[in-house]
Design an enzyme around this catalytic site. Structure first.
Site, PDB file in Angstrom:
ATOM      1  N   SER A  25       0.821  -1.225   0.000  1.00  0.00           N
ATOM      2  CA  SER A  25       0.000   0.000   0.000  1.00  0.00           C
ATOM      3  C   SER A  25       0.849   1.267   0.000  1.00  0.00           C
ATOM      4  CB  SER A  25      -0.924   0.003   1.215  1.00  0.00           C
ATOM      5  OG  SER A  25      -0.154  -0.023   2.410  1.00  0.00           O
ATOM      6  N   ASN A 112      -2.636  -1.243  13.405  1.00  0.00           N
ATOM      7  CA  ASN A 112      -4.064  -0.928  13.407  1.00  0.00           C
ATOM      8  C   ASN A 112      -4.363   0.405  14.098  1.00  0.00           C
ATOM      9  OD1 ASN A 112      -4.106  -3.396  12.251  1.00  0.00           O
ATOM     10  ND2 ASN A 112      -5.249  -4.448  13.870  1.00  0.00           N
ATOM     11  N   THR A 157     -37.330  29.989 -11.304  1.00  0.00           N
ATOM     12  CA  THR A 157     -37.692  28.670 -10.772  1.00  0.00           C
ATOM     13  C   THR A 157     -38.012  27.826 -12.004  1.00  0.00           C
ATOM     14  OG1 THR A 157     -40.033  29.209 -10.585  1.00  0.00           O
ATOM     15  CG2 THR A 157     -38.687  29.609  -8.632  1.00  0.00           C
ATOM     16  N   HIS A 158     -37.758  26.555 -11.953  1.00  0.00           N
ATOM     17  CA  HIS A 158     -37.970  25.671 -13.119  1.00  0.00           C
ATOM     18  C   HIS A 158     -37.200  26.156 -14.345  1.00  0.00           C
ATOM     19  CE1 HIS A 158     -41.453  23.982 -10.870  1.00  0.00           C
ATOM     20  NE2 HIS A 158     -41.597  25.241 -10.498  1.00  0.00           N
ATOM     21  N   SER A 280     -11.017  26.007 -28.806  1.00  0.00           N
ATOM     22  CA  SER A 280     -11.266  24.733 -29.468  1.00  0.00           C
ATOM     23  C   SER A 280     -10.155  24.474 -30.464  1.00  0.00           C
ATOM     24  CB  SER A 280     -12.620  24.795 -30.181  1.00  0.00           C
ATOM     25  OG  SER A 280     -12.639  23.898 -31.266  1.00  0.00           O
ATOM     26  N   LYS A 286     -14.352  29.600 -30.675  1.00  0.00           N
ATOM     27  CA  LYS A 286     -14.858  29.095 -29.400  1.00  0.00           C
ATOM     28  C   LYS A 286     -14.156  29.687 -28.188  1.00  0.00           C
ATOM     29  CE  LYS A 286     -17.649  26.454 -28.499  1.00  0.00           C
ATOM     30  NZ  LYS A 286     -17.741  25.003 -28.604  1.00  0.00           N
ATOM     31  N   ASN A 288     -14.587  28.483 -24.310  1.00  0.00           N
ATOM     32  CA  ASN A 288     -15.307  27.500 -23.491  1.00  0.00           C
ATOM     33  C   ASN A 288     -15.038  27.665 -21.994  1.00  0.00           C
ATOM     34  OD1 ASN A 288     -16.297  26.298 -25.847  1.00  0.00           O
ATOM     35  ND2 ASN A 288     -14.482  24.986 -26.023  1.00  0.00           N
ATOM     36  N   GLU A 293     -16.870  23.477 -16.176  1.00  0.00           N
ATOM     37  CA  GLU A 293     -17.300  22.127 -16.579  1.00  0.00           C
ATOM     38  C   GLU A 293     -16.533  21.053 -15.807  1.00  0.00           C
ATOM     39  OE1 GLU A 293     -17.647  21.890 -21.048  1.00  0.00           O
ATOM     40  OE2 GLU A 293     -17.159  23.985 -20.784  1.00  0.00           O
ATOM     41  N   TYR A 320     -10.353  -4.627  13.133  1.00  0.00           N
ATOM     42  CA  TYR A 320      -9.649  -4.295  11.899  1.00  0.00           C
ATOM     43  C   TYR A 320      -9.796  -5.436  10.896  1.00  0.00           C
ATOM     44  CZ  TYR A 320      -6.089  -3.086   8.505  1.00  0.00           C
ATOM     45  OH  TYR A 320      -5.460  -2.781   7.335  1.00  0.00           O
ATOM     46  N   GLN A 325      -7.726  -1.082   4.444  1.00  0.00           N
ATOM     47  CA  GLN A 325      -6.620  -0.463   3.700  1.00  0.00           C
ATOM     48  C   GLN A 325      -7.153   0.330   2.501  1.00  0.00           C
ATOM     49  OE1 GLN A 325      -2.743  -2.410   3.564  1.00  0.00           O
ATOM     50  NE2 GLN A 325      -3.015  -2.603   1.367  1.00  0.00           N
ATOM     51  N   LYS A 328      -8.108   4.744   2.295  1.00  0.00           N
ATOM     52  CA  LYS A 328      -7.338   5.957   2.056  1.00  0.00           C
ATOM     53  C   LYS A 328      -7.506   6.529   0.644  1.00  0.00           C
ATOM     54  CE  LYS A 328      -4.123   3.597   4.199  1.00  0.00           C
ATOM     55  NZ  LYS A 328      -5.074   2.827   5.021  1.00  0.00           N
TER      56      LYS A 328
HETATM   57  N1  ARG Z   1      -1.501  -0.891   5.575  1.00  0.00           N
HETATM   58  C1  ARG Z   1      -2.534  -1.111   6.516  1.00  0.00           C
HETATM   59  C2  ARG Z   1      -3.739  -0.209   6.269  1.00  0.00           C
HETATM   60  O1  ARG Z   1      -3.599   0.712   5.568  1.00  0.00           O
HETATM   61  C3  ARG Z   1      -2.020  -0.861   7.883  1.00  0.00           C
HETATM   62  C4  ARG Z   1      -2.662  -1.734   8.921  1.00  0.00           C
HETATM   63  C5  ARG Z   1      -2.288  -3.139   8.643  1.00  0.00           C
HETATM   64  N2  ARG Z   1      -2.787  -3.962   9.716  1.00  0.00           N
HETATM   65  C6  ARG Z   1      -2.811  -5.312   9.640  1.00  0.00           C
HETATM   66  N3  ARG Z   1      -3.294  -5.931  10.659  1.00  0.00           N
HETATM   67  N4  ARG Z   1      -2.382  -5.923   8.577  1.00  0.00           N
HETATM   68  O2  ARG Z   1      -4.802  -0.443   6.768  1.00  0.00           O
END
Ligand code: ARG
Length: 480
Positions: A25, A112, A157-158, A280, A286, A288, A293, A320, A325, A328
C-alpha cells in the site's frame, strides 16, 4: 537485508508474488508520512518515559526519525518493493540508519492503531485546508456581490423567469450554501480530533504501561477513544470528511453549472475571463468555460469516493479487517479533486464580467411582476385566490394579443385591475426590488446587510460557521 515487512516469523514460505503485490500500500499511504512520523515520535517519547527505551536509545530513534523525515521531505527516501506499507518502510529504514535499536519502536503499538491515527490527523489537516479554500470561493462570490448588490437580475424557478432579484442576492445564495459546507468541515474536523486512538494496540489495548492520554496531548487531540475495539474499527471520521466534501462538491457543481449557462450566448449574462477560458482545436471562435465544466465533472468522482468508502465499511466485522486499507484512496482522491477545483473556480468567479444591461432587460421581461400585481390586489383587500386568477387572466389576454405584461400600459393594467392606483410603480422592476426589503430579501440594502454578515463570518474563526448566521431574536426585530 532488513525487510520492510513487519511479520514472517511463523511462515515457512515467502509471500507469493501476486499476493504480495495485492497487499502493498506504499503508493497510497506514503502520503501520510508526516502524520505517521508524528505518531512515532510521540510513541518513542512514551516508551522512554516508562523506561522501555534508554535515553541513548531514545535519542538514536528520535534522530533517526528526523533523518527519515528529511529524506521523505526531499523526495529521496529509498522506497523498496519489499516495503509492505509506510509503517514497514519506516521501521526498515530506521534500522538501516540506526541499527537494531530501531526494532524497539514497535513495542506497544500495532499498525491498526497507527494507521487509524495517521488517517485521523491527515483528515483533520485536509479539512482545515478545504475550509480555507472554500472561504476563498466565498470571498470571490462576495466581491462580485458587492459590485452588483443593486443590479437587477431575473430570478428563476424551473429555469423559467419567475420574479426579479438582484445579481448580488443570486451570487450570495451560492456563498451561503458554501458557508454550511464550512460548518460541516469544521464539525468533521472537531469530531476527528475529539478522540485519540493510540494505545488501542491491535484491538485490545496493551500490557505495557503506556499512557493513551500522553499520545493524545502530544498529537493535538482533545480526548481519548473510550473503547479500543471501536478505536481501530472506526472510520466515521473519514466518512464525515467525505460526506462534507461531497456536499461541498455538489454546491460547487451547481455554481459551475450556472456559470456555464451564464457564459452561453443564449443567456449572455457574463463573460468568463481569458485566463479561465479555453479554445477549441477546430473552431477558432470558441471560448469554453472548461474550468466550470471540470468542477461539475469532478463532483461525480467525489460522490463516488463517499459511496466507495461507505460500501467498503458496510459489511465489516469488528475490528480491523484488511479491507480498511482501501479507506485511504477515496479520501485522498476527493480531497485532491477539491484542492484543484476550488482555487480554479474562485479565479473563474473573480474573472466574470457581467452584462448589466442584458440582466436588467431580462429581469424586466417574462411577466416577472405578475406576483407583485397580485400582492398589490391583496393589499387592496382582494383575496389572493381571486387576485391570482385575475392577473392570470390579464396575462392570458395579453398573450392572445401577442403582448406581454411589460408591453401593457400602466393605465390599461390599472383599469383591468381597477383597485390598483399605482400600476406604474408596480410595473417598474427597480421599485419591485425596493419593495422586497424584508430580511433575506433581494433589496439592495438587504444584500449589503447580508454581505456585511457574510464578511464577518469570513474573517472569524471558522468554528463560528457552526452557528446560524441570523439567530432568532424577536425582541431585536421588534425594536428595529
Ligand atoms: N496498511 C494497513 C492499512 O492501511 C495498515 C494496517 C495493517 N494492519 C494489519 N493488521 N495488517 O490499513
Amino acid at each position: 537485508m532488513t525487510q520492510g515487512r513487519l511479520w514472517g516469523g511463523r511462515f515457512d514460505e515467502a509471500p507469493d508474488e501476486a499476493a504480495w503485490r495485492l497487499g502493498v500500500s506504499t503508493d497510497v499511504d506514503q502520503r501520510l508520512w508526516r502524520e505517521d512520523l508524528a505518531g512515532s515520535r510521540a510513541h518513542a517519547d512514551e516508551l522512554a518515559r516508562v523506561g522501555l527505551l534508554e535515553p541513548a536509545e531514545h535519542d538514536a530513534i528520535r534522530s533517526g526519525l528526523t533523518a527519515i523525515a528529511t529524506e521523505l521531505e526531499e523526495g529521496r527516501f529509498p522506497w523498496r518493493d519489499t516495503d509492505e506499507d509506510l509503517h514497514g518502510a519506516v521501521e526498515r529504514r530506521l534500522i538501516e540508519l540506526r541499527g537494531d535499536v530501531g526494532g524497539r519502536l514497535r513495542a506497544g503499538r500495532s499498525r491498526n492503531d497507527q494507521i487509524a491515527n495517521d488517517l485521523r490527523l491527515w483528515c483533520a489537516e485536509a479539512a482545515t485546508s478545504l475550509i480555507a479554500r472554500t472561504r476563498g470561493l466565498q470571498r470571490a462570490l462576495a466581491d462580485q456581490a458587492e459590485a452588483t448588490a443593486d443590479w437587477l437580475c431575473p430570478g428563476y424557478t424551473h429555469l423559467q423567469r419567475a420574479q426579479p432579484t438582484t445579481l448580488g442576492q443570486h451570487l450570495l445564495a451560492h456563498a451561503w450554501a458554501l458557508d454550511r459546507d464550512v460548518g460541516r468541515l469544521v464539525d468533521a474536523r472537531e469530531r476527528t480530533l475529539a478522540t485519540s486512538v493510540l494505545g488501542a494496540g491491535a484491538l485490545a489495548g496493551l500490557t505495557l504501561p503506556l499512557d493513551p492520554a500522553r499520545y493524545a496531548a502530544a498529537l493535538g487531540y482533545r480526548g481519548i477513544a473510550p473503547n479500543a475495539m471501536d478505536a481501530v474499527a472506526d472510520r466515521d471520521f473519514a466518512v464525515e470528511l467525505l460526506s462534507a466534501a461531497a456536499m461541498l462538491a455538489v454546491h460547487v457543481s451547481r455554481l459551475a453549472e450556472e456559470i456555464v449557462l451564464w457564459a452561453s450566448e443564449e443567456f449572455g449574462w457574463a463573460r468568463v475571463g481569458d485566463a479561465f477560458s479555453t479554445g477549441s482545436s477546430i473552431m477558432p471562435q470558441k471560448r469554453n468555460p472548461d474550468v466550470a465544466e471540470l468542477a461539475r465533472g469532478k463532483t461525480g468522482r467525489v460522490i463516488g469516493d463517499l459511496v466507495a468508502l461507505l460500501t467498503t465499511l458496510k459489511g465489516l466485522p469488528l475490528t480491523y479487517d484488511r479491507d480498511l486499507q482501501e479507506d485511504k484512496a477515496p479520501v485522498l482522491d476527493a480531497v485532491d479533486a477539491l484542492e484543484l477545483v476550488l482555487p480554479a473556480l474562485s479565479g473563474t468567479v473573480a474573472s466574470l464580467a457581467f452584462d448589466r444591461e442584458r440582466l436588467a432587460a431580462t429581469a424586466a421581461g417574462g411577466g416577472a411582476l405578475a406576483t407583485d400585481l397580485a400582492e398589490a390586489l391583496v393589499r387592496a383587500g382582494v383575496p389572493f385566490r381571486a387576485a391570482h386568477e385575475r392577473v392570470g387572466e390579464l396575462v392570458a389576454r395579453l398573450e392572445r394579443e401577442g403582448r406581454t405584461l411589460e408591453d401593457a400600459e400602466p393605465h390599461e393594467v390599472g383599469s383591468e385591475l381597477f383597485e390598483l392606483d399605482d400600476a406604474e410603480a408596480l410595473l417598474d422592476p427597480a421599485q419591485a426590488l425596493e419593495r422586497r426589503d424584508a430580511v433575506l430579501g433581494p433589496a439592495p440594502a438587504r444584500v449589503r446587510a447580508q454581505l456585511a454578515l457574510l464578511r464577518q463570518r469570513l474573517d472569524a474563526d471558522p468554528v463560528e460557521a457552526r452557528q446560524p448566521p441570523l439567530p432568532l431574536d424577536l425582541e431585536a426585530e421588534a425594536e428595529a
